[in-house]
Structure formats: structure tokens, C-alpha cells
Write a protein that holds these residues in place. Sequence first.
Motif, PDB file in Angstrom:
ATOM      1  N   ASN A  68      -8.523  52.290 -51.376  1.00 31.30           N
ATOM      2  CA  ASN A  68      -9.138  51.153 -52.047  1.00 31.30           C
ATOM      3  C   ASN A  68      -8.278  50.814 -53.257  1.00 31.30           C
ATOM      4  O   ASN A  68      -7.178  51.364 -53.415  1.00 31.30           O
ATOM      5  CB  ASN A  68     -10.607  51.420 -52.401  1.00 31.30           C
ATOM      6  CG  ASN A  68     -10.792  52.490 -53.464  1.00 31.30           C
ATOM      7  OD1 ASN A  68      -9.851  52.861 -54.184  1.00 31.30           O
ATOM      8  ND2 ASN A  68     -12.007  53.002 -53.584  1.00 31.30           N
ATOM      9  N   SER A  69      -8.754  49.935 -54.113  1.00 32.39           N
ATOM     10  CA  SER A  69      -7.921  49.489 -55.223  1.00 32.39           C
ATOM     11  C   SER A  69      -7.624  50.592 -56.225  1.00 32.39           C
ATOM     12  O   SER A  69      -6.693  50.474 -57.027  1.00 32.39           O
ATOM     13  CB  SER A  69      -8.597  48.319 -55.940  1.00 32.39           C
ATOM     14  OG  SER A  69      -9.866  48.711 -56.425  1.00 32.39           O
ATOM     15  N   ASP A  70      -8.397  51.690 -56.202  1.00 39.84           N
ATOM     16  CA  ASP A  70      -8.199  52.776 -57.152  1.00 39.84           C
ATOM     17  C   ASP A  70      -7.322  53.906 -56.622  1.00 39.84           C
ATOM     18  O   ASP A  70      -6.844  54.724 -57.409  1.00 39.84           O
ATOM     19  CB  ASP A  70      -9.545  53.366 -57.571  1.00 39.84           C
ATOM     20  CG  ASP A  70     -10.337  52.417 -58.448  1.00 39.84           C
ATOM     21  OD1 ASP A  70      -9.717  51.747 -59.291  1.00 39.84           O
ATOM     22  OD2 ASP A  70     -11.564  52.342 -58.281  1.00 39.84           O
ATOM     23  N   GLY A  71      -7.153  54.008 -55.301  1.00 36.43           N
ATOM     24  CA  GLY A  71      -6.327  55.082 -54.777  1.00 36.43           C
ATOM     25  C   GLY A  71      -6.781  55.564 -53.417  1.00 36.43           C
ATOM     26  O   GLY A  71      -7.380  54.820 -52.631  1.00 36.43           O
ATOM     27  N   ALA A  72      -6.494  56.852 -53.130  1.00 36.27           N
ATOM     28  CA  ALA A  72      -6.816  57.463 -51.845  1.00 36.27           C
ATOM     29  C   ALA A  72      -8.264  57.942 -51.861  1.00 36.27           C
ATOM     30  O   ALA A  72      -8.683  58.658 -52.775  1.00 36.27           O
ATOM     31  CB  ALA A  72      -5.882  58.626 -51.565  1.00 36.27           C
TER      32      ALA A  72
ATOM     33  N   THR B 230     -12.129  60.108 -54.885  1.00 35.33           N
ATOM     34  CA  THR B 230     -10.925  59.262 -54.931  1.00 35.33           C
ATOM     35  C   THR B 230      -9.881  59.907 -55.817  1.00 35.33           C
ATOM     36  O   THR B 230     -10.203  60.458 -56.866  1.00 35.33           O
ATOM     37  CB  THR B 230     -11.272  57.866 -55.483  1.00 35.33           C
ATOM     38  OG1 THR B 230     -12.341  57.307 -54.711  1.00 35.33           O
ATOM     39  CG2 THR B 230     -10.063  56.930 -55.419  1.00 35.33           C
ATOM     40  N   MET B 231      -8.637  59.834 -55.390  1.00 33.64           N
ATOM     41  CA  MET B 231      -7.506  60.304 -56.198  1.00 33.64           C
ATOM     42  C   MET B 231      -6.570  59.132 -56.458  1.00 33.64           C
ATOM     43  O   MET B 231      -6.144  58.448 -55.521  1.00 33.64           O
ATOM     44  CB  MET B 231      -6.740  61.415 -55.482  1.00 33.64           C
ATOM     45  CG  MET B 231      -7.560  62.644 -55.173  1.00 33.64           C
ATOM     46  SD  MET B 231      -6.517  64.005 -54.573  1.00 33.64           S
ATOM     47  CE  MET B 231      -7.770  65.090 -53.882  1.00 33.64           C
ATOM     48  N   ALA B 232      -6.242  58.924 -57.733  1.00 32.26           N
ATOM     49  CA  ALA B 232      -5.339  57.836 -58.105  1.00 32.26           C
ATOM     50  C   ALA B 232      -3.883  58.230 -57.939  1.00 32.26           C
ATOM     51  O   ALA B 232      -3.069  57.451 -57.431  1.00 32.26           O
ATOM     52  CB  ALA B 232      -5.599  57.395 -59.543  1.00 32.26           C
TER      53      ALA B 232
END
Length: 296
Positions: free
Chosen positions: A46-50, A191-193
Motif C-alpha cells: 500500500n502507500s505506506d509499504g509492505a 506494515t513495514m516501511a
Amino acid sequence: FWGVVPTFNYPVPDHEFMFRGASSLNGLVDTYDSSITVTNYGATLNSDGAVFDGTNDYLKLTSWAMGDEALGVESYVKYDSFKAWSRIIDFADGSNGVNSIIMGNKGTSDDLFVHIRRNGSSMEAVEFNNILNTNVWIHIVVTINNSEMKLYVDGVLKDTNNSGHNLNYMTRANHWVGRSSYSSDQYFDGTMAFLRFWHGTLLTQEDVTELYNSASSTNLVSYNTNLITYDTSLFNETEDTEVEYLIGQRITHENYQMMYSSLVPLINRVIDVEYEISGVLIHEPQPEPEPEPQPE
């Protein structure tokens, strides 16, 4: 026209995996070593990462040799829930954490741990209890230098182990992200950035502060090449030169790097900027001069 020159105030990492702003996870290339790539097993973007579902999603990085020198690891993550002994990273030479560096949450708790294991039996750790939260971004840095291990959370030193040890130097079988080398452990849910790694460089408190400030500022708005817009309305009608601008973005050194790695030219004009510009102003438009008074 004006632009920004990004400010680099921390050591350049040896490896970086920038999930935030990526167009794909599978085949994503290490920013600093093109021989190292990501293989994706189910994670989404997504827009923030994995994004990992906590069921069976994980990433596998090309393994590289590491150990027997100073080590720094940085992660920027957001938990959706605390799965049992779920991992941010688990770099191990086989099952059950042999010759490994492991970062994750303890049990199903909000406790954070980093374990260094040599030869499968000799383990040292830095840990901090009740530090994690769900649906909140957390910045984590661990540094290892001989017997000294340090754990920083959101730029603040939380734990020091002065009886630690370096990793053994070797190329491990698996560099997993979001998955444990213990079959009974669960997968990361959240989520991971990005992830970064330094070898032979000992990060200081000043470096960690700079990393934290950079990470938290860029989380709010992700860089996306689709947001680069071309517009001729900023010129006189007789001119057909195009100008690039980015709407509502915060320009940082990370975004700057992405632009060039994506072969996108430097932004010439930024309009409607929602956040403070990070960098050095290299040219600022001057106001139009006041017209001279005309004689009556």
C-alpha cells in the motif's frame, strides 16, 4: 524556479529495502547493492509499504555475508496485532535460530526483543517491555559492537547489554522478513516501511536521532512517481516549456534518492506543500518589484 538539496546527516547504509513507494515487492532491488533482491511470498503493497497478513506472508532477501564487526539495523513498522513470537527480521542459518539475528515481539505481548545467537546456543539480547502498540508506527534501531548491544525505540535508547557479542561472520541460509526460523512461531501482522543495515559502522545517538526524524516525517506522505505532474499553465501562453511540480509532498533525501533511482528529474517547482520542506533551499523566487509611481 526553486528546488531542494537533501541533507545527509547519517552514515550511508550498506543495504536498504525501501518498501514504501515501491511499485512491486517481488524483485525489489537493494538500494545500495543491485545483486541483492527481494522475493515476495504473499505480502502486498500500500502507500505506506509492505503489508503482511499475519498468516503466511513474508519476504526473503538475497542472503549476504555479515558478522564479526559493528552492525546497525533500522526498521520502521506498524503492528496490526501481536502474533506469537512474530518477526520483523529473522536472519538465520537454518531452523531454530542457528547463528541468527532476530527482531520481533515476545510471545503475544507488546514487548520488543532483539536476539543475537552464535552457533545455536550462545544468545545475547536487548529487550524492552510494553513498548509496542498496534496501529502506531514505531522506529527501531539496534546496534551491536563487540560486547555492547543497544536498542533504540523512536530515537530513545531503551536498553543496553554490555555482555553481548557480534554475529559470527558467514552467509546465512535465510534472510527472512516477517517470518521466523522457528516453525512454531507465527508471522508478522502489519506494515513495514523500510529496512536498513550498516556493516562496520557504529551508529551514534546523533545518527539514530536523525534516522528517527527522517522516518517519522516521510511516513505521512509516500512518494509516488504518478504524483509528478506536468503543467504549462505556470508559463506565458507563448512558452511551451513544461514544468514539474509535486502537490502536497514533503521533499526529503529519501524521496530525492527515489527520484533519481527512478530516472525522474529533480523537481523544479513545488506548490501547495502541506509540510515543511526538508533540505537546503537553493533558489527562491523573488517578488515582483513594485511599479514606479507615474507622474500625474
